[in-house]
Design a protein around this motif. Sequence first.
Motif, short mmCIF file in Angstrom:
data_model
loop_
_atom_site.label_atom_id
_atom_site.label_comp_id
_atom_site.label_asym_id
_atom_site.label_seq_id
_atom_site.Cartn_x
_atom_site.Cartn_y
_atom_site.Cartn_z
N VAL A 1 -46.35 9.75 -4.27
CA VAL A 1 -46.15 8.37 -4.92
C VAL A 1 -44.88 7.77 -4.19
O VAL A 1 -44.02 8.21 -4.32
N TYR A 2 -44.92 6.37 -3.45
CA TYR A 2 -44.07 5.87 -2.71
C TYR A 2 -43.42 4.62 -3.45
O TYR A 2 -42.57 4.16 -2.74
N GLY A 3 -43.76 4.48 -4.60
CA GLY A 3 -43.09 3.20 -5.10
C GLY A 3 -43.55 3.25 -6.76
O GLY A 3 -44.61 3.68 -7.20
N TRP B 1 -38.41 -4.32 -2.67
CA TRP B 1 -39.80 -4.57 -2.73
C TRP B 1 -40.85 -4.44 -1.64
O TRP B 1 -40.31 -5.01 -0.69
N VAL B 2 -41.99 -3.81 -1.83
CA VAL B 2 -42.94 -3.86 -0.88
C VAL B 2 -44.31 -4.06 -1.51
O VAL B 2 -44.38 -3.84 -2.44
N SER B 3 -45.06 -4.66 -0.70
CA SER B 3 -46.36 -5.08 -1.06
C SER B 3 -47.34 -3.80 -0.85
O SER B 3 -47.30 -3.25 0.29
N TYR C 1 -44.31 -3.33 -5.30
CA TYR C 1 -43.76 -2.19 -5.68
C TYR C 1 -42.19 -2.03 -5.42
O TYR C 1 -41.69 -2.54 -4.29
N THR C 2 -41.47 -1.16 -6.09
CA THR C 2 -40.08 -0.84 -5.83
C THR C 2 -39.98 0.38 -5.32
O THR C 2 -40.44 1.42 -5.68
N ALA C 3 -39.50 0.25 -3.92
CA ALA C 3 -39.65 1.70 -3.21
C ALA C 3 -38.27 1.91 -2.70
O ALA C 3 -37.36 1.14 -2.93
N VAL C 4 -38.35 3.02 -2.23
CA VAL C 4 -36.80 3.71 -1.56
C VAL C 4 -36.82 4.01 -0.20
O VAL C 4 -37.83 4.49 0.50
N SER C 5 -35.91 3.51 0.50
CA SER C 5 -35.98 3.86 2.01
C SER C 5 -35.69 5.29 2.58
O SER C 5 -34.72 5.77 1.85
#
Length: 456
Positions: free
Chosen positions: A165-167, A121-123, A330-334
């Motif tokens: 889109v990143y998340g 998760w990222v803000s 947001y749910t993001a991917v490394s």
Amino acid sequence: MSPDRQTSRMDAAGAAPGGGPRVSRRAFARIAASGLAVSVAAPLLAACGDDGESSADGKVTLKFWKYEDPATKSVLEQLVAKYNREQQNVKVVMQTFPFDQYLAEKITTALSAGSGPDVFWVSAATLLNFAPKQLLLPLGDTFTPKEQSDFLPQSLRGITLRGDVYGVPHEMGVQGLLYDQRLMERLRLEPPKTWDELKEVAAKIKTDTRWGIMLPTAPDVFQNFIWWPFLWMGGGEVVSADYSHATIAEPAGVQALALWGDLVRDGLAAPKSSGPFGEELAQGKAGMAALGMWVVGNYRTTYPNVALGAAPLPTPTAGGRSLAAFGGWYTAVSAATKHAEEARRFAVWLFGENPANAVELTKAMTVLSPRRSVTATLETLPAFRKAPIPEFTRIWPSTRAEPAYPPEIQTAVTNALQAVMFSKAEPERAAEDAAKAIDSYLASPDGSLLKELMGS
């Protein structure tokens, strides 16, 4: 309020300033190749390494990180378990961290080192910490246009760079002034409408064992997030619209810093807070808190006997327009993941596909949803018609998106707030120091690239 009216009001609010960066391809490419991308090498090398972790049964193991939140713990555990049951070749392992450590320490350190989670998760506030440095992986075709069409534009704008889109957004938390309703009634007090009234009411609430108001006092982006509306309500901004120079030292910035400094230094606000969930209010240690609707779910779970009230944030003077920020996660991917497609699929599955998943999370968090279909469902539920949630839906049209600033600008603002609250700095001096730090950054090569990144 009908679902149609809610959607139209939320769409209208998205037109407000501060909705997120717009990025040219040329600017993004230059930033990725510049010193701003100082942490690129590690994740890219890690991504080219071995085949990654596997569980004992031969399944690919994905690490999923988020911050600790009692209100969502059960929902997330159930969703992860459901996903694992449905997968033949993938296993997701969730790990949580204290909120005050999560962004500042765990995620930033791990991603910069090319390690850490596959999905996290990222803000919105930290987007510029990660995406321009190529620490995040675009979701690409995994997050389809059809799925994106259910999301409010402003929720996607905050996590979109160069058209990628990143998340996947899953919540929109609106700020407000929370208060202990029974205490206010007992003291025959009304929620303050101006900054002078805020000080007066806080003084009447204050005792030897109870603070008048809680403010987030830890030096991090969450503190800045709560402070932004106090700056905006005076007509202020941190930087000029073209990102050419700092504007925080203008009168609006000085008076907003002065307010927070006065509240802490006059003993009306606690010098230390528990952070984003405001337990002091529930425990009778404070009468008011500048927080937001995201605390409601935790209160209903952990402190069900507390009568929580909410009101718009007070304005500098009588008759002014109250403003608030809405924050998004947001749910993001490394970019360092060794299992890009599996990680993308889980990130999108979690809250981007079946609306039922998002409904369960949003019910637990008691925040607004970025998805129209989810909002329509939530408005039929008694929990979302129960105080104080309706007050936040009334605040919503006066919100602005949480701004995304790079760490250098965020830190300058944080330092100014810390200086007026704890170092007895005059607000004019603190604002000037912040402006100098921001101008120095904007004059640097990275700052020049930021101007392109933000669409100047």
